[in-house]
Design an enzyme around this catalytic site. Structure first.
Site, PDB file in Angstrom:
ATOM      1  N   PRO A  95      -1.249   2.514   4.447  1.00 55.96           N
ATOM      2  CA  PRO A  95      -0.306   3.274   5.261  1.00 55.96           C
ATOM      3  C   PRO A  95       0.802   3.882   4.412  1.00 55.96           C
ATOM      4  O   PRO A  95       1.286   3.268   3.462  1.00 55.96           O
ATOM      5  CB  PRO A  95       0.263   2.212   6.216  1.00 55.96           C
ATOM      6  CG  PRO A  95      -0.764   1.133   6.250  1.00 55.96           C
ATOM      7  CD  PRO A  95      -1.379   1.117   4.890  1.00 55.96           C
ATOM      8  N   ARG A  98      -6.696   7.025  -8.645  1.00 54.52           N
ATOM      9  CA  ARG A  98      -6.662   7.516  -7.271  1.00 54.52           C
ATOM     10  C   ARG A  98      -7.253   8.919  -7.214  1.00 54.52           C
ATOM     11  O   ARG A  98      -7.112   9.709  -8.152  1.00 54.52           O
ATOM     12  CB  ARG A  98      -5.225   7.553  -6.735  1.00 54.52           C
ATOM     13  CG  ARG A  98      -4.542   6.207  -6.670  1.00 54.52           C
ATOM     14  CD  ARG A  98      -5.226   5.245  -5.726  1.00 54.52           C
ATOM     15  NE  ARG A  98      -5.210   5.735  -4.347  1.00 54.52           N
ATOM     16  CZ  ARG A  98      -4.206   5.544  -3.488  1.00 54.52           C
ATOM     17  NH1 ARG A  98      -3.127   4.876  -3.861  1.00 54.52           N
ATOM     18  NH2 ARG A  98      -4.293   5.992  -2.249  1.00 54.52           N
TER      19      ARG A  98
END
Length: 281
Positions: free
Chosen positions: A2, A258
């Protein structure tokens, strides 16, 4: 994981449900049993977020420090609490609502000193009224690290994750691999102000929408995005698809472990015209 708007919205919702009320606390799973017993019957003062961290404050300068990690959830439900199902680390109850925490990587009972330490080690959070964007700028303007890396570093800038990172760089036509020290102060101010608006909208709607009015599905006559993250975006998870602005193919690569998403035409590779030191005052 989140992003900051989710934690800020969660803190707001916890305040609405439990703020200023005497609550019941328990740990059906048992991993937080002693701490929950110590808090049981106490007044929940307020909840706040800093970046991706949540602090639920109880009287006596006691804070439940939560970091949801990749799979954590803190669900608030109206009504009387039924028997807990699954691995509920922490349950907070009042007569008309309850909240269950599951899967968090951090759930600790801490004092104010630890709360202040965690918040103090974070970069400025665009959703906090006390945020100072110059703290982030001072680190960015001196760094050879890529902008895409710096924006994901929670000690540089708190609350920004992979979605907002990709989208704000696209919206400002910035190469995510561009060294931080080459950014101009005016560019940073524009990025910061945009993040403040985008994250605030995320708090309001509960989803991440970053496309401008002329690029919405209704304006372009295209299908709405279908993705478990929700929201309309320019480049995030759109690798191999056409850019809404220039019709080039959106690309992806790895940056510090990432996935990085960008448009090679809208965000052309940065070419330095000269070797310069840190930019701006």
């Amino acid at each position: 994981m989140p992003e900051g708007h989710t934690l800020h919205r969660l803190a707001r919702d916890l305040d609405v449900a439990f703020g200023g009320r005497r609550v019941r606390t328990s740990s059906p799973q048992g991993r937080f049993a002693a701490e929950a017993a110590a808090l049981d019957g106490a007044v929940l003062v307020q909840a706040e977020s800093g970046g991706k961290h949540l602090f639920v404050e109880f009287v006596g300068d006691r804070f439940v420090h939560v970091h949801l990690g990749l799979i954590g959830k803190f669900d608030i439900t109206a009504g009387t609490a039924p028997p807990a199902v699954g691995a509920v680390r922490l349950r907070i109850e009042h007569e008309d609502s309850y909240a269950d925490l599951r899967g968090a990587i951090t759930c600790d009972l801490v004092g104010r000193a630890r709360r202040d330490q965690v918040i103090g080690e974070l970069g400025p959070d665009p959703l906090r009224a006390d945020a100072d964007p110059d703290r982030a700028w001072d680190r960015i303007r001196r760094s050879d690290r890529a902008l895409g890396d710096l924006l994901m570093d929670q000690k540089v800038l708190a609350g920004v994750g992979n979605v907002y990172r990709a989208e704000v760089l696209f919206r400002h036509r910035l190469d995510p691999r561009r060294p931080g020290r080459t950014l101009r102060r005016g560019q940073w101010v524009e990025v910061w102000e945009d993040l403040v608006c985008l994250l605030a909208e995320g708090v309001r709607t509960g989803r991440i929408d970053t496309v401008r009015p002329e690029h919405t599905p209704e304006a372009m006559g295209r299908p709405a995005r279908k993705d478990d993250h929700g929201g309309e975006v320019y480049v995030y998870r759109r690798d191999g698809q056409r850019c809404f602005v220039c019709d080039s193919v959106v690309r992806t690569s790895d940056l510090k472990g990432r996935n990085l998403f960008w448009c090679p035409r809208c965000q052309p590779t940065f070419r330095s015209r000269a070797t310069k030191g840190p930019s701006g005052p």
